[in-house]
Every structure is written in C-alpha cells, then in structure tokens.
Design a protein around this motif. Structure first.
Motif, short mmCIF file in Angstrom:
data_model
loop_
_atom_site.label_atom_id
_atom_site.label_comp_id
_atom_site.label_asym_id
_atom_site.label_seq_id
_atom_site.Cartn_x
_atom_site.Cartn_y
_atom_site.Cartn_z
N ASP A 54 39.38 36.67 36.19
CA ASP A 54 38.26 36.22 36.62
C ASP A 54 37.15 37.76 37.15
O ASP A 54 36.17 37.43 37.77
CB ASP A 54 37.13 34.89 37.54
CG ASP A 54 37.49 34.66 38.68
OD1 ASP A 54 38.11 35.24 38.90
OD2 ASP A 54 36.32 33.78 39.58
N TYR A 55 37.98 38.74 37.39
CA TYR A 55 37.68 39.87 38.21
C TYR A 55 38.15 40.98 37.39
O TYR A 55 39.18 40.53 36.41
CB TYR A 55 38.13 39.95 39.79
CG TYR A 55 39.47 39.83 40.18
CD1 TYR A 55 40.18 40.84 40.38
CD2 TYR A 55 39.76 38.09 40.10
CE1 TYR A 55 42.01 40.58 40.10
CE2 TYR A 55 41.13 37.93 40.10
CZ TYR A 55 41.66 38.96 40.87
OH TYR A 55 43.94 38.84 41.26
N PHE A 75 37.68 47.47 42.82
CA PHE A 75 37.81 45.21 42.28
C PHE A 75 36.56 45.00 42.34
O PHE A 75 35.89 45.04 42.84
CB PHE A 75 38.56 45.76 43.80
CG PHE A 75 39.00 43.66 43.86
CD1 PHE A 75 39.91 42.84 43.30
CD2 PHE A 75 38.15 42.97 44.04
CE1 PHE A 75 39.31 41.59 43.10
CE2 PHE A 75 37.76 41.84 44.11
CZ PHE A 75 39.00 40.81 43.61
N VAL A 76 36.29 44.21 40.96
CA VAL A 76 34.34 44.04 41.18
C VAL A 76 35.33 42.74 40.98
O VAL A 76 35.30 41.67 39.80
CB VAL A 76 33.92 44.58 40.16
CG1 VAL A 76 32.32 43.36 39.57
CG2 VAL A 76 33.56 45.83 40.56
N GLU A 77 34.48 41.95 41.58
CA GLU A 77 34.54 40.30 41.39
C GLU A 77 33.18 39.88 40.74
O GLU A 77 32.46 40.17 41.04
CB GLU A 77 35.13 39.61 43.24
CG GLU A 77 35.58 37.89 42.90
CD GLU A 77 35.97 37.03 43.75
OE1 GLU A 77 35.98 36.01 44.19
OE2 GLU A 77 35.96 37.95 44.87
N PHE A 78 33.18 38.63 40.09
CA PHE A 78 32.17 38.00 39.27
C PHE A 78 31.39 37.34 39.73
O PHE A 78 32.32 36.02 40.25
CB PHE A 78 32.50 38.36 37.99
CG PHE A 78 31.85 39.53 37.85
CD1 PHE A 78 31.10 40.78 37.31
CD2 PHE A 78 33.64 39.61 36.81
CE1 PHE A 78 31.50 41.86 36.17
CE2 PHE A 78 33.78 41.19 36.36
CZ PHE A 78 33.00 41.84 36.40
N GLN A 79 29.88 37.32 40.02
CA GLN A 79 30.01 35.42 40.30
C GLN A 79 30.20 34.04 39.12
O GLN A 79 29.97 33.00 39.70
CB GLN A 79 28.20 35.31 40.41
CG GLN A 79 27.69 35.93 41.53
CD GLN A 79 26.22 36.52 41.73
OE1 GLN A 79 25.48 36.19 40.32
NE2 GLN A 79 25.56 36.53 42.00
N TYR A 93 39.65 45.34 37.96
CA TYR A 93 39.67 46.94 38.04
C TYR A 93 38.66 48.01 37.08
O TYR A 93 38.75 47.99 36.46
CB TYR A 93 40.69 47.12 38.96
CG TYR A 93 41.62 46.29 39.55
CD1 TYR A 93 41.63 46.74 40.99
CD2 TYR A 93 42.34 45.58 39.03
CE1 TYR A 93 42.09 45.89 42.23
CE2 TYR A 93 42.43 44.22 40.22
CZ TYR A 93 42.56 44.63 41.54
OH TYR A 93 43.31 44.14 42.25
#
Length: 150
Positions: free
Chosen positions: A128-129, A102-106, A131
């Motif tokens: 806005d994220y 799981f990657v969440e972006f700024q 996988y």
C-alpha cells in the motif's frame, strides 16, 4: 533513496532545506526550523538500513543502478501545515540526486491515482505504498489528495 553516496547527497539536502526557507539551529545542527517555527531534520543512512532487500532490488532494477543512500527527511511535529514543504523538499532532493521518494498512503491508492503517478513519471508500487521518481513526486505534490504520513 539515491544512487549517490551520503557525502554527495548531504550538500544537496542542506541546499534544498535552505532554499525552502528553513534555518539550521545554531545550538542543535540536526534541527532546522521554518519561519513559523516548525522543526525539520534529515538523516542519511545506508540504502539497506530500513529498506527491505527485495524492495531495494526493485528500485535498483528500475533505476539500473545500485542505491547507495537512504535520505530521510523529517518533520518532527504532527502539524499538517508543514507537510507540503516536506513533499516539495523530497521532490527536489530526488530530482537533484536522481533518487526515489517513499510515499505511504492513508488508504490503499486507487488505480486512477496510481495511473496518474505512473503517467507523470516512474512509480513502483509495493503493497500500500509506492516509490516515486522526482517527476511522479511532483505530480503527487500537486494532486488534490496529497498527504504525507508522519
């Protein structure tokens, strides 16, 4: 997120934390520390413990298997220097557990960034994220815009 059970995942997580040069605290085994003292840790939960059921179904459809374990890797301080290690750990754990990161972006990711990740591996965008599979996570780790949100 992995299709493997927590019992199968935990030795992999421990091995990768050790390979990253982290040492387990003898007094508090849930804490691991880097050579420069940054605190890390992990937890293993049921796949649906923090993931929305609709997102879990997306992952399972993409993977063709049920997700059985949510692997949470942590850095317990807001020290930017420790975040690349966290990204590398996530990539290697995903690779060895056939899992997803799981990657969440700024900020919402650009179409070119999403394209880059999709060309490198599998990337499932949700709001806005994303996988990422291990290959896409390796591409994210190497990308100039790489970051990890705490």
């Amino acid at each position: 997120m992995s299709p493997y059970t927590a019992d199968r995942v935990e030795p992999i997580v421990v091995a990768e934390m050790t390979a990253e040069g982290l040492d387990q605290s003898p007094l508090h085994p849930e804490y691991w520390h880097s050579a420069d003292g940054l605190p890390y840790g992990y937890s293993l939960d049921a796949a649906d413990s923090e993931t929305d059921p609709s997102e879990l179904r997306l992952l399972e459809q993409a993977d063709g298997r049920a997700m059985r374990c949510d692997i949470m890797l942590h850095i317990f301080v807001s020290d930017l220097a420790g975040r690349p290690a966290l990204g590398k750990l996530a990539q290697r754990v995903a690779e060895r557990t056939q899992g997803w990161v799981f990657v969440e972006f700024q900020a919402p990711p650009s179409a070119s960034l999403l394209g880059h990740l999709e060309n490198a591996g599998r990337c499932i965008g949700v709001n806005d994220y994303v996988y990422l599979d291990a290959s896409a996570m390796a591409a994210w780790n190497a990308h100039p815009a790489f970051h990890v949100l705490k």
